[in-house]
Design a protein around this motif. Structure first.
Motif, PDB file in Angstrom:
ATOM      1  N   GLY A  24      13.243  20.497 -10.297  1.00  0.00           N
ATOM      2  CA  GLY A  24      14.528  20.447  -9.606  1.00  0.00           C
ATOM      3  C   GLY A  24      15.614  20.981 -10.511  1.00  0.00           C
ATOM      4  N   SER A  25      16.481  21.869  -9.999  1.00  0.00           N
ATOM      5  CA  SER A  25      17.465  22.515 -10.870  1.00  0.00           C
ATOM      6  C   SER A  25      18.690  22.962 -10.092  1.00  0.00           C
ATOM      7  CB  SER A  25      16.827  23.732 -11.552  1.00  0.00           C
ATOM      8  OG  SER A  25      17.766  24.459 -12.333  1.00  0.00           O
ATOM      9  N   TRP A  26      19.820  23.022 -10.805  1.00  0.00           N
ATOM     10  CA  TRP A  26      21.043  23.644 -10.281  1.00  0.00           C
ATOM     11  C   TRP A  26      21.458  24.828 -11.151  1.00  0.00           C
ATOM     12  CZ3 TRP A  26      24.874  23.853 -13.897  1.00  0.00           C
ATOM     13  CH2 TRP A  26      24.803  22.942 -14.970  1.00  0.00           C
ATOM     14  N   LEU A  27      20.683  25.127 -12.184  1.00  0.00           N
ATOM     15  CA  LEU A  27      21.085  26.141 -13.160  1.00  0.00           C
ATOM     16  C   LEU A  27      21.087  27.536 -12.528  1.00  0.00           C
ATOM     17  CD1 LEU A  27      19.035  24.929 -16.245  1.00  0.00           C
ATOM     18  CD2 LEU A  27      21.471  24.588 -15.809  1.00  0.00           C
ATOM     19  N   PRO A  28      22.046  28.391 -12.909  1.00  0.00           N
ATOM     20  CA  PRO A  28      22.066  29.758 -12.366  1.00  0.00           C
ATOM     21  C   PRO A  28      20.837  30.536 -12.810  1.00  0.00           C
ATOM     22  CG  PRO A  28      23.678  29.509 -14.138  1.00  0.00           C
ATOM     23  CD  PRO A  28      23.169  28.140 -13.834  1.00  0.00           C
ATOM     24  N   LEU A  29      20.342  31.388 -11.919  1.00  0.00           N
ATOM     25  CA  LEU A  29      19.119  32.140 -12.190  1.00  0.00           C
ATOM     26  C   LEU A  29      19.377  33.409 -12.989  1.00  0.00           C
ATOM     27  CD1 LEU A  29      17.360  31.718  -8.733  1.00  0.00           C
ATOM     28  CD2 LEU A  29      16.979  30.422 -10.848  1.00  0.00           C
ATOM     29  N   TYR A  30      20.640  33.712 -13.297  1.00  0.00           N
ATOM     30  CA  TYR A  30      20.916  34.891 -14.112  1.00  0.00           C
ATOM     31  C   TYR A  30      20.981  34.556 -15.591  1.00  0.00           C
ATOM     32  CZ  TYR A  30      25.587  32.899 -13.311  1.00  0.00           C
ATOM     33  OH  TYR A  30      26.648  32.053 -13.199  1.00  0.00           O
ATOM     34  N   TRP A  53      12.776  23.028  -6.361  1.00  0.00           N
ATOM     35  CA  TRP A  53      13.955  22.673  -5.570  1.00  0.00           C
ATOM     36  C   TRP A  53      15.175  23.201  -6.303  1.00  0.00           C
ATOM     37  CZ3 TRP A  53      13.496  19.833  -0.963  1.00  0.00           C
ATOM     38  CH2 TRP A  53      12.203  19.379  -0.668  1.00  0.00           C
ATOM     39  N   LEU A  54      15.912  24.123  -5.671  1.00  0.00           N
ATOM     40  CA  LEU A  54      17.015  24.814  -6.331  1.00  0.00           C
ATOM     41  C   LEU A  54      18.328  24.585  -5.588  1.00  0.00           C
ATOM     42  CD1 LEU A  54      15.254  28.215  -7.112  1.00  0.00           C
ATOM     43  CD2 LEU A  54      15.668  26.322  -8.687  1.00  0.00           C
ATOM     44  N   LEU A  58      16.497  14.846  -7.611  1.00  0.00           N
ATOM     45  CA  LEU A  58      15.403  14.553  -8.532  1.00  0.00           C
ATOM     46  C   LEU A  58      14.659  13.302  -8.102  1.00  0.00           C
ATOM     47  CD1 LEU A  58      17.238  15.208 -11.939  1.00  0.00           C
ATOM     48  CD2 LEU A  58      15.776  16.793 -10.664  1.00  0.00           C
ATOM     49  N   ALA A  59      15.410  12.316  -7.603  1.00  0.00           N
ATOM     50  CA  ALA A  59      14.787  11.058  -7.192  1.00  0.00           C
ATOM     51  C   ALA A  59      14.025  11.213  -5.877  1.00  0.00           C
ATOM     52  CB  ALA A  59      15.858   9.971  -7.064  1.00  0.00           C
ATOM     53  N   GLU A  60      14.669  11.789  -4.867  1.00  0.00           N
ATOM     54  CA  GLU A  60      14.080  11.859  -3.531  1.00  0.00           C
ATOM     55  C   GLU A  60      12.853  12.761  -3.484  1.00  0.00           C
ATOM     56  OE1 GLU A  60      17.340  13.139  -1.165  1.00  0.00           O
ATOM     57  OE2 GLU A  60      18.449  11.243  -1.372  1.00  0.00           O
ATOM     58  N   GLN A  61      12.849  13.825  -4.279  1.00  0.00           N
ATOM     59  CA  GLN A  61      11.721  14.764  -4.255  1.00  0.00           C
ATOM     60  C   GLN A  61      10.707  14.496  -5.362  1.00  0.00           C
ATOM     61  OE1 GLN A  61      11.515  16.376  -1.619  1.00  0.00           O
ATOM     62  NE2 GLN A  61      13.635  15.974  -0.963  1.00  0.00           N
ATOM     63  N   ARG A  62      10.900  13.382  -6.068  1.00  0.00           N
ATOM     64  CA  ARG A  62       9.963  12.966  -7.114  1.00  0.00           C
ATOM     65  C   ARG A  62       9.746  14.085  -8.124  1.00  0.00           C
ATOM     66  NH1 ARG A  62       9.667   8.072  -7.788  1.00  0.00           N
ATOM     67  NH2 ARG A  62       7.475   8.031  -8.408  1.00  0.00           N
ATOM     68  N   CYS A  63      10.841  14.735  -8.526  1.00  0.00           N
ATOM     69  CA  CYS A  63      10.742  15.840  -9.481  1.00  0.00           C
ATOM     70  C   CYS A  63      10.276  15.322 -10.831  1.00  0.00           C
ATOM     71  CB  CYS A  63      12.092  16.540  -9.620  1.00  0.00           C
ATOM     72  SG  CYS A  63      12.593  17.441  -8.134  1.00  0.00           S
ATOM     73  N   ALA A  64       9.453  16.127 -11.492  1.00  0.00           N
ATOM     74  CA  ALA A  64       8.932  15.770 -12.809  1.00  0.00           C
ATOM     75  C   ALA A  64       9.729  16.416 -13.929  1.00  0.00           C
ATOM     76  CB  ALA A  64       7.461  16.169 -12.923  1.00  0.00           C
ATOM     77  N   ASP A  86      15.365   6.447  -7.540  1.00  0.00           N
ATOM     78  CA  ASP A  86      14.240   6.116  -8.409  1.00  0.00           C
ATOM     79  C   ASP A  86      13.828   7.359  -9.187  1.00  0.00           C
ATOM     80  OD1 ASP A  86      11.950   5.297  -9.668  1.00  0.00           O
ATOM     81  OD2 ASP A  86      10.791   4.955  -7.843  1.00  0.00           O
ATOM     82  N   LEU A  87      14.089   7.344 -10.489  1.00  0.00           N
ATOM     83  CA  LEU A  87      13.803   8.496 -11.353  1.00  0.00           C
ATOM     84  C   LEU A  87      12.568   8.282 -12.213  1.00  0.00           C
ATOM     85  CD1 LEU A  87      17.471   9.150 -12.522  1.00  0.00           C
ATOM     86  CD2 LEU A  87      16.179  10.511 -10.872  1.00  0.00           C
ATOM     87  N   SER A  88      11.722   7.343 -11.821  1.00  0.00           N
ATOM     88  CA  SER A  88      10.576   7.008 -12.668  1.00  0.00           C
ATOM     89  C   SER A  88       9.557   8.140 -12.766  1.00  0.00           C
ATOM     90  CB  SER A  88       9.891   5.744 -12.140  1.00  0.00           C
ATOM     91  OG  SER A  88       9.456   5.932 -10.791  1.00  0.00           O
ATOM     92  N   ASN A  89       9.593   9.101 -11.842  1.00  0.00           N
ATOM     93  CA  ASN A  89       8.653  10.222 -11.905  1.00  0.00           C
ATOM     94  C   ASN A  89       9.131  11.343 -12.826  1.00  0.00           C
ATOM     95  OD1 ASN A  89       6.054  10.965 -10.656  1.00  0.00           O
ATOM     96  ND2 ASN A  89       7.154  12.790  -9.991  1.00  0.00           N
ATOM     97  N   LEU A  90      10.385  11.255 -13.264  1.00  0.00           N
ATOM     98  CA  LEU A  90      10.985  12.323 -14.071  1.00  0.00           C
ATOM     99  C   LEU A  90      10.564  12.148 -15.531  1.00  0.00           C
ATOM    100  CD1 LEU A  90      12.964  14.733 -13.902  1.00  0.00           C
ATOM    101  CD2 LEU A  90      14.810  13.122 -14.373  1.00  0.00           C
ATOM    102  N   ARG A  91       9.759  13.072 -16.038  1.00  0.00           N
ATOM    103  CA  ARG A  91       9.279  12.940 -17.409  1.00  0.00           C
ATOM    104  C   ARG A  91       9.974  13.870 -18.391  1.00  0.00           C
ATOM    105  NH1 ARG A  91       4.637  15.607 -15.205  1.00  0.00           N
ATOM    106  NH2 ARG A  91       4.324  17.700 -16.084  1.00  0.00           N
TER     107      ARG A  91
END
Length: 531
Positions: A189-195, A215-216, A233-239, A264-269
């Protein structure tokens, strides 16, 4: 399929050979917060369509294509369509909202000239602007070696184009996958610009190579509502995700526990933190904010990298807590697989643990060359890259302090512009923006604190005393500057050397609100006055 098997393709376009119907890119709609899914199979079709369109415009193998696209799906299609033709994609920042048209036109024209673009592809809403303001691309002789082109941030001056061979991308993506133990089932999961390299390589090309769901968000969506990024990050269980330090600060300032509900951010490693110097208090505050929502303390992974090394150079080992130095500087972890890092003195000799020197990087992830404005031909990077960054090793971990050109030395102690910036922050009035600059003026070391917006004399004095107290030997000025005076790169970094040149040109004589002469003459840590 394991990441090792997937990575045997050894190609940025390997995923195109057997595109997945079930996984792909999830992006927000430009006119709403609704998420839209594009499978890898559909994305492969869009890339083929983009390649056909570019070929119809005369683009062929060895050409360079400037990509000015903000929509993630369209960006990926244009990027891989360019590669399918054997051409070199060069992502550039689209015009931000309310930008000065003349300034952006000058910027984009400089990039077209710099890379010798054969074509420019853009978002539909940007195309009329470019048609009116951009110069016609002038095709350069086709390069025998197609490259993936990244633009450096431009924090030390005009942007440079970094030419990456496919093998360099392969080496760095492999190192990232092994560092983060990426599996196809992981979601990014990210919001960072792709350039920029962090968003492009870390949050798009890397996970695409393994076949992960991605997820962008758009960068402006994060700026407007950082809580929406955390909820994603929480809803999509991003790692895995990534964020620069100023993003950590933005999250801390703007988010209250109420904003996150039962996230719930427990899946985020892995929350990779990089792109500029990391402050321990900021990183700790971010962790403390999100720990009640399941974020593991070891999930925050400070790292160090640059476009010239494709992306990542060092990273905190997965599952390990980051360390801090005595001055509060955060460790950026250890060299990644196949990446060589050493710290050398001015004579090119290794320094002992704990001693500050210049960081040098080697290995297969290095770009083959750089293009800079005002230089003829390409500048080969060679087997070892001088980064211009100062740092030191301690216990195998690299600590990055800042740019050597933005530092002075006093009685053996380095002081960086970032050090001064941290002293300023607590004394700065609310809703004011400031930048700290360091340099030499008439043989004396000076710190200039430029503050945008209204500033009363007593407020300027408070800022000045916050710096003069711990650094009494520095000449010091606190100056009020107009809105827009502080220059930043497209990734948000202050362009300190460019602004220092402006201080030498105008001297701030009519805007200095606080001035103090230093008590001593420090050793110079600079290569020359105004460098």
């Amino acid at each position: 399929m394991s990441p090792e098997l997937r990575l045997l393709d050894r190609s940025p376009t390997g995923w195109l050979h057997e595109p997945d119907d079930e996984r792909g890119l999830h992006a927000t709609s430009p006119d709403s917060d609704r998420w839209e899914f594009t499978s890898y199979r559909r994305l492969a079709e869009l890339a083929q369509d983009a390649a056909a369109t570019l070929a119809g415009r005369g683009v062929g193998a060895g050409d360079r294509v400037l990509i000015v696209v903000s929509d993630p799906v369209r960006f990926a299609a244009q990027y891989f369509g360019t590669i399918l033709l054997g051409a070199s994609p060069a992502p550039a920042a689209p015009p931000p909202a309310f930008t000065r048209p003349a300034a952006y036109a000058q910027h984009i024209n400089a990039l077209i000239e710099l890379v010798g673009a054969a074509a420019v592809t853009a978002d539909p809403e940007v195309e009329p602007f470019l048609a009116q303001h951009a110069t016609q691309p002038v095709r350069q002789p086709a390069d025998e070696q197609p490259d993936l082109i990244q633009f450096s941030s431009g924090s030390t001056g005009a942007q440079r184009a970094v030419l990456l061979g496919p093998d360099a991308l392969w080496a760095n993506v492999t190192a990232l996958v092994h560092w983060l133990k990426v599996e196809p089932e992981d979601a990014f999961g990210s919001w960072l610009p792709l350039y920029h390299d962090m968003g492009l390589v870390g949050m798009l090309l890397g996970p695409m190579t393994v076949g992960c769901d991605i997820w962008l968000m758009r960068p402006h969506e994060f700026v407007r509502s950082p809580a929406s990024w955390v909820r994603l990050l929480a809803e999509q269980r991003c790692a895995i995700t990534a964020i620069p330090p100023f993003g950590l600060s933005h999250v801390r300032r703007r988010i209250r526990d109420l904003d996150l509900g039962g996230a719930d951010l427990s899946n985020l490693r892995a929350v990779i933190v990089g792109a500029e110097r990391i402050d321990a208090a900021t990183a700790r505050g971010f962790s403390e904010l999100l720990t009640p929502h399941g974020l593991r303390e070891t999930a925050v992974l400070p790292a160090y990298g640059m476009a010239e090394a494709t992306l990542a150079v060092t990273g905190t080992p997965l599952g390990s807590a980051w360390r801090t130095a005595a001055d509060g500087t955060v460790s950026c972890g250890r060299p990644l697989e196949s990446v060589g890092v050493c710290v050398l003195d001015e004579d090119g000799l290794p320094v002992p643990d704990g001693a500050v020197g210049e960081i040098h990087v080697s290995g297969p992830s290095l770009a083959r060359a750089r293009l800079s404005r005002g230089e003829s031909g390409m500048g080969e990077i060679g087997p070892r890259l001088r980064t211009g960054d100062a740092g030191f090793f301690d216990g195998g971990d690299l600590f990055v302090l800042g740019r050597i050109g933005d530092a002075v030395k006093y009685l053996g102690r380095w002081v960086f512009a970032d050090d001064v910036q941290e002293l300023v922050a607590p004394a700065l009035p609310a809703r004011r923006t400031a930048v700290a600059l360091l340099g030499a003026v008439q043989g004396r070391e000076r710190a200039v604190i430029a503050v945008e917006g209204a500033l009363a004399d007593q407020e300027a004095e408070a800022v000045g005393r916050a710096v003069a107290g711990p650094l009494p030997w520095l000449d010091l000025q606190v100056a009020r500057v107009g809105s827009g005076w502080i220059e930043r790169t497209t990734s948000g970094k202050p362009r300190r050397r460019v602004m220092w040149a402006k201080t030498l040109a105008d001297g701030f004589e009519h805007t200095v609100l606080y001035h103090a002469e230093g008590t001593g003459r420090p050793e110079s840590g600079r290569h020359g006055e105004g460098d």
